[in-house]
Design an enzyme around this catalytic site. Structure first.
Site, PDB file in Angstrom:
ATOM      1  N   GLY A   1       0.825  -1.213   0.000  1.00  0.00           N
ATOM      2  CA  GLY A   1       0.000   0.000   0.000  1.00  0.00           C
ATOM      3  C   GLY A   1       0.853   1.256   0.000  1.00  0.00           C
TER       4      GLY A   1
ATOM      5  N   ALA B   1      -5.305  -1.629   5.487  1.00  0.00           N
ATOM      6  CA  ALA B   1      -6.680  -1.198   5.774  1.00  0.00           C
ATOM      7  C   ALA B   1      -7.531  -1.455   4.553  1.00  0.00           C
ATOM      8  CB  ALA B   1      -6.709   0.296   6.115  1.00  0.00           C
TER       9      ALA B   1
ATOM     10  N   THR C   1      -7.709   7.714  10.816  1.00  0.00           N
ATOM     11  CA  THR C   1      -8.165   8.668   9.803  1.00  0.00           C
ATOM     12  C   THR C   1      -8.931   9.862  10.368  1.00  0.00           C
ATOM     13  OG1 THR C   1      -9.706   8.846   7.917  1.00  0.00           O
ATOM     14  CG2 THR C   1     -10.171   7.130   9.502  1.00  0.00           C
TER      15      THR C   1
ATOM     16  N   TYR D   1     -16.688   3.315   6.665  1.00  0.00           N
ATOM     17  CA  TYR D   1     -15.224   3.244   6.798  1.00  0.00           C
ATOM     18  C   TYR D   1     -14.793   3.890   8.116  1.00  0.00           C
ATOM     19  CZ  TYR D   1     -10.409   4.995   5.999  1.00  0.00           C
ATOM     20  OH  TYR D   1      -9.085   5.351   6.133  1.00  0.00           O
TER      21      TYR D   1
HETATM   22  N1  LIG Z   1      -5.553   6.615   1.759  1.00  0.00           N
HETATM   23  C1  LIG Z   1      -5.940   7.662   2.479  1.00  0.00           C
HETATM   24  O1  LIG Z   1      -6.314   8.714   1.939  1.00  0.00           O
HETATM   25  C2  LIG Z   1      -5.912   7.610   3.960  1.00  0.00           C
HETATM   26  C3  LIG Z   1      -5.524   6.491   4.646  1.00  0.00           C
HETATM   27  N2  LIG Z   1      -5.562   6.462   6.013  1.00  0.00           N
HETATM   28  C4  LIG Z   1      -5.151   5.264   6.733  1.00  0.00           C
HETATM   29  O2  LIG Z   1      -3.751   5.111   6.522  1.00  0.00           O
HETATM   30  C5  LIG Z   1      -3.411   3.737   6.422  1.00  0.00           C
HETATM   31  C6  LIG Z   1      -2.661   3.472   5.130  1.00  0.00           C
HETATM   32  O3  LIG Z   1      -3.490   3.793   4.014  1.00  0.00           O
HETATM   33  P1  LIG Z   1      -2.976   3.574   2.513  1.00  0.00           P
HETATM   34  O4  LIG Z   1      -1.545   3.251   2.509  1.00  0.00           O
HETATM   35  O5  LIG Z   1      -3.471   4.725   1.724  1.00  0.00           O
HETATM   36  O6  LIG Z   1      -3.813   2.282   2.090  1.00  0.00           O
HETATM   37  P2  LIG Z   1      -3.732   1.468   0.711  1.00  0.00           P
HETATM   38  O7  LIG Z   1      -5.136   1.220   0.296  1.00  0.00           O
HETATM   39  O8  LIG Z   1      -2.781   2.128  -0.224  1.00  0.00           O
HETATM   40  O9  LIG Z   1      -3.048   0.083   1.164  1.00  0.00           O
HETATM   41  C7  LIG Z   1      -3.741  -0.880   1.881  1.00  0.00           C
HETATM   42  C8  LIG Z   1      -2.850  -2.079   2.056  1.00  0.00           C
HETATM   43  O10 LIG Z   1      -3.604  -3.092   2.769  1.00  0.00           O
HETATM   44  C9  LIG Z   1      -3.505  -4.291   2.031  1.00  0.00           C
HETATM   45  N3  LIG Z   1      -4.682  -5.142   2.221  1.00  0.00           N
HETATM   46  C10 LIG Z   1      -5.973  -4.769   2.219  1.00  0.00           C
HETATM   47  N4  LIG Z   1      -6.761  -5.858   2.399  1.00  0.00           N
HETATM   48  C11 LIG Z   1      -5.929  -6.926   2.510  1.00  0.00           C
HETATM   49  C12 LIG Z   1      -6.107  -8.318   2.706  1.00  0.00           C
HETATM   50  N5  LIG Z   1      -7.332  -8.851   2.843  1.00  0.00           N
HETATM   51  N6  LIG Z   1      -5.025  -9.113   2.791  1.00  0.00           N
HETATM   52  C13 LIG Z   1      -3.783  -8.604   2.651  1.00  0.00           C
HETATM   53  N7  LIG Z   1      -3.535  -7.299   2.466  1.00  0.00           N
HETATM   54  C14 LIG Z   1      -4.598  -6.475   2.390  1.00  0.00           C
HETATM   55  C15 LIG Z   1      -3.384  -3.866   0.586  1.00  0.00           C
HETATM   56  O11 LIG Z   1      -2.889  -4.931  -0.184  1.00  0.00           O
HETATM   57  P3  LIG Z   1      -3.094  -4.951  -1.784  1.00  0.00           P
HETATM   58  O12 LIG Z   1      -2.043  -4.014  -2.329  1.00  0.00           O
HETATM   59  O13 LIG Z   1      -2.893  -6.364  -2.162  1.00  0.00           O
HETATM   60  O14 LIG Z   1      -4.490  -4.456  -2.049  1.00  0.00           O
HETATM   61  C16 LIG Z   1      -2.402  -2.711   0.746  1.00  0.00           C
HETATM   62  O15 LIG Z   1      -1.091  -3.201   0.869  1.00  0.00           O
HETATM   63  C17 LIG Z   1      -4.732   2.984   6.591  1.00  0.00           C
HETATM   64  O16 LIG Z   1      -4.895   2.639   7.934  1.00  0.00           O
HETATM   65  C18 LIG Z   1      -5.793   4.003   6.214  1.00  0.00           C
HETATM   66  O17 LIG Z   1      -7.025   3.741   6.876  1.00  0.00           O
HETATM   67  C19 LIG Z   1      -5.960   7.536   6.755  1.00  0.00           C
HETATM   68  C20 LIG Z   1      -6.358   8.674   6.133  1.00  0.00           C
HETATM   69  C21 LIG Z   1      -6.326   8.832   4.673  1.00  0.00           C
HETATM   70  C1  LIG Z   2     -11.965  12.319  -8.839  1.00  0.00           C
HETATM   71  C2  LIG Z   2     -12.704  13.499  -8.245  1.00  0.00           C
HETATM   72  C3  LIG Z   2     -12.934  13.566  -6.886  1.00  0.00           C
HETATM   73  N1  LIG Z   2     -13.589  14.613  -6.342  1.00  0.00           N
HETATM   74  C4  LIG Z   2     -13.796  14.696  -4.881  1.00  0.00           C
HETATM   75  C5  LIG Z   2     -14.503  13.531  -4.222  1.00  0.00           C
HETATM   76  C6  LIG Z   2     -13.998  13.602  -2.821  1.00  0.00           C
HETATM   77  O1  LIG Z   2     -14.792  14.511  -2.057  1.00  0.00           O
HETATM   78  C7  LIG Z   2     -12.599  14.175  -2.969  1.00  0.00           C
HETATM   79  C8  LIG Z   2     -11.490  13.171  -2.799  1.00  0.00           C
HETATM   80  O2  LIG Z   2     -11.753  12.009  -3.571  1.00  0.00           O
HETATM   81  P1  LIG Z   2     -11.176  10.588  -3.133  1.00  0.00           P
HETATM   82  O3  LIG Z   2     -11.890   9.559  -3.932  1.00  0.00           O
HETATM   83  O4  LIG Z   2      -9.703  10.624  -3.185  1.00  0.00           O
HETATM   84  O5  LIG Z   2     -11.668  10.557  -1.622  1.00  0.00           O
HETATM   85  P2  LIG Z   2     -11.536   9.452  -0.531  1.00  0.00           P
HETATM   86  O6  LIG Z   2     -11.070   8.184  -1.147  1.00  0.00           O
HETATM   87  O7  LIG Z   2     -12.771   9.447   0.234  1.00  0.00           O
HETATM   88  O8  LIG Z   2     -10.361   9.989   0.403  1.00  0.00           O
HETATM   89  C9  LIG Z   2     -10.356   9.551   1.733  1.00  0.00           C
HETATM   90  O9  LIG Z   2      -9.815   8.250   1.812  1.00  0.00           O
HETATM   91  C10 LIG Z   2      -9.841   7.681   3.090  1.00  0.00           C
HETATM   92  C11 LIG Z   2      -9.159   6.321   3.022  1.00  0.00           C
HETATM   93  C12 LIG Z   2      -9.395   8.571   4.189  1.00  0.00           C
HETATM   94  O10 LIG Z   2      -9.051   8.107   5.284  1.00  0.00           O
HETATM   95  C13 LIG Z   2      -9.558  10.062   4.023  1.00  0.00           C
HETATM   96  O11 LIG Z   2      -8.595  10.800   4.758  1.00  0.00           O
HETATM   97  C14 LIG Z   2      -9.556  10.517   2.583  1.00  0.00           C
HETATM   98  O12 LIG Z   2      -8.243  10.575   2.049  1.00  0.00           O
HETATM   99  O13 LIG Z   2     -12.540  14.757  -4.271  1.00  0.00           O
HETATM  100  C15 LIG Z   2     -14.058  15.648  -7.160  1.00  0.00           C
HETATM  101  O14 LIG Z   2     -14.688  16.610  -6.648  1.00  0.00           O
HETATM  102  N2  LIG Z   2     -13.844  15.614  -8.505  1.00  0.00           N
HETATM  103  C16 LIG Z   2     -13.183  14.575  -9.088  1.00  0.00           C
HETATM  104  O15 LIG Z   2     -13.002  14.568 -10.340  1.00  0.00           O
END
Ligand SMILES: NC(=O)C1=CN([C@@H]2O[C@H](COP(=O)(O)OP(=O)(O)OC[C@H]3O[C@@H](n4cnc5c(N)ncnc54)[C@H](OP(=O)(O)O)[C@@H]3O)[C@@H](O)[C@H]2O)C=CC1
Ligand SMILES: Cc1cn([C@H]2C[C@H](O)[C@@H](COP(=O)(O)OP(=O)(O)O[C@H]3O[C@@H](C)C(=O)[C@@H](O)[C@H]3O)O2)c(=O)[nH]c1=O
Ligand SMILES: [Mg+2]
Length: 296
Positions: free
Chosen positions: A13, A62, A103, A127
């Site tokens: 991830g 996650a 988050t 979520y």
């Molecule tokens: N993304 C965001 O905008 C935000 C994320 N967070 C939190 O930060 C943390 C990191 O997020 P981020 O790095 O973006 O997450 P990603 O979605 O990029 O990565 C998630 C990881 O979890 C793995 N995973 C999910 N399900 C399984 C499963 N069943 N078995 C094995 N592996 C699994 C995925 O593997 P695979 O690659 O195979 O899918 C991947 O490696 C999380 O706790 C998230 O909740 C908080 C705020 C914002």
């Molecule tokens: C692609 C697109 C998105 N958006 C909006 C939708 C949304 O409100 C915002 C961001 O889009 P995303 O799909 O990236 O949003 P989202 O995946 O919900 O992002 C969230 O992910 C989880 C895992 C978290 O924990 C949060 O902190 C946050 O990062 O932008 C537009 O307005 N126009 C667009 O063309």
């Protein structure tokens, strides 16, 4: 300090990838892929732990598909609530530290002041509910038992994986105009910054608990998109639009299955004091990640 064996979940991830490579300085990093360990399978996870006997656990894995989590209740709950509980229970028994990620979506999203770590939680989507249950399970299992850190971050992006920065750049290659939500306010956070924070935390071992982990400053998704485009254009990227071609829309005009908080501002004073650092601005972190992405 002795080198320890560190388990990093979700190493493929955004955050897991950066954390796994940053923690190599502290010890042997074990980061199983999904093919090597299905984190939905509690029995397999327990067996993996007993077999590998990690001395530190970092859990960035996650279920992060916020809209799909509304309908995929089981996978969302398993990864975001049950897995942290299982890992925390193991950490409690073996007295090993745990770093967990959470988050901005645990907060209700009303008002305009930045949330602090003691603010009341009240998630508005599935979520966020599951992530909050995960946070609480970690605190319940480890409070007063062993070092544990729950890092609440927001709007994560990196040069790899699925994220808003990459989506915007993809759209901007052929669309002459874009509409982006401008009433959700938060801090875009680079995965690389989170990796540095985890490293500092494991070295410094501040007081256990919840910490906000985002850069300084805040913005809207629309202004984030505009900043991505202006920095990309400055780096001579060919785009079909300029920052002025991005227009703002309200969340109500961008309907999605999951509701999203409007106010995602997170106060970072606690983390800055605990680590003795001033966090960088979100714009300077974007520049570093964008450079890495465009060069590859
Ligand atoms: N993304 C965001 O905008 C935000 C994320 N967070 C939190 O930060 C943390 C990191 O997020 P981020 O790095 O973006 O997450 P990603 O979605 O990029 O990565 C998630 C990881 O979890 C793995 N995973 C999910 N399900 C399984 C499963 N069943 N078995 C094995 N592996 C699994 C995925 O593997 P695979 O690659 O195979 O899918 C991947 O490696 C999380 O706790 C998230 O909740 C908080 C705020 C914002
Ligand atoms: C692609 C697109 C998105 N958006 C909006 C939708 C949304 O409100 C915002 C961001 O889009 P995303 O799909 O990236 O949003 P989202 O995946 O919900 O992002 C969230 O992910 C989880 C895992 C978290 O924990 C949060 O902190 C946050 O990062 O932008 C537009 O307005 N126009 C667009 O063309
Ligand atoms: Mg997303």
């Amino acid at each position: 300090m002795q080198r320890s064996k560190i388990l990093v979940t979700g190493g493929t991830g955004q955050v897991g990838f950066e954390v796994a490579r940053a923690l190599n300085v502290l010890g042997e990093v074990v980061a199983p892929t999904r093919a090597e360990l299905d984190l939905n399978d509690a029995k397999a996870v327990r067996a993996f732990l007993e077999n590998e006997t990690p001395e530190v656990i970092v859990n960035p894995a996650a279920y992060t598909a916020v809209d799909k989590a509304e309908s995929e209740a089981e996978a969302n709950w398993q990864l975001n609530a049950e897995l942290p509980k299982l890992l925390a229970d193991y950490a409690a028994i073996h007295r090993i530290p745990l770093v967990h990620f959470s988050t901005d979506y645990v907060y209700p999203g009303d008002g305009v002041t930045a949330w602090s770590e003691t603010s009341n939680t009240n998630p508005t989507n599935a979520y966020g509910c599951a992530k909050l249950a995960g946070d609480q399970a970690v605190m319940n299992a480890l409070d007063g038992v062993v070092d544990h850190y729950i890092l609440r971050t927001s709007w994560v992006y990196s040069a790899r994986g699925n994220n808003f920065m990459k989506t915007m750049l993809r759209l901007a290659r052929d669309k002459p105009a874009l509409t982006v939500v401008d009433d959700q306010i938060g801090a875009p956070t680079s995965a690389r910054l989170l990796a540095s924070i985890v490293l500092l935390i494991l070295l410094k071992r501040p007081e256990s608990g919840v910490y906000h982990a985002v850069p300084n400053g805040s913005t809207s998704w629309k202004e984030f998109a505009q900043q991505i485009f202006s920095q990309a254009l400055e780096a001579d990227e060919k785009l079909a639009l300029t920052p002025n071609d991005v227009s703002g829309i309200t969340t109500s005009n961008y309907p999605t299955p999951a509701s999203r908080p409007l106010n995602s501002r997170l106060n970072v004073t606690k983390l800055e004091r605990a680590l003795g650092i001033i966090l960088p601005s979100w714009e300077s972190e974007l520049a570093l990640t964008l450079k890495e992405y465009l060069e590859n």
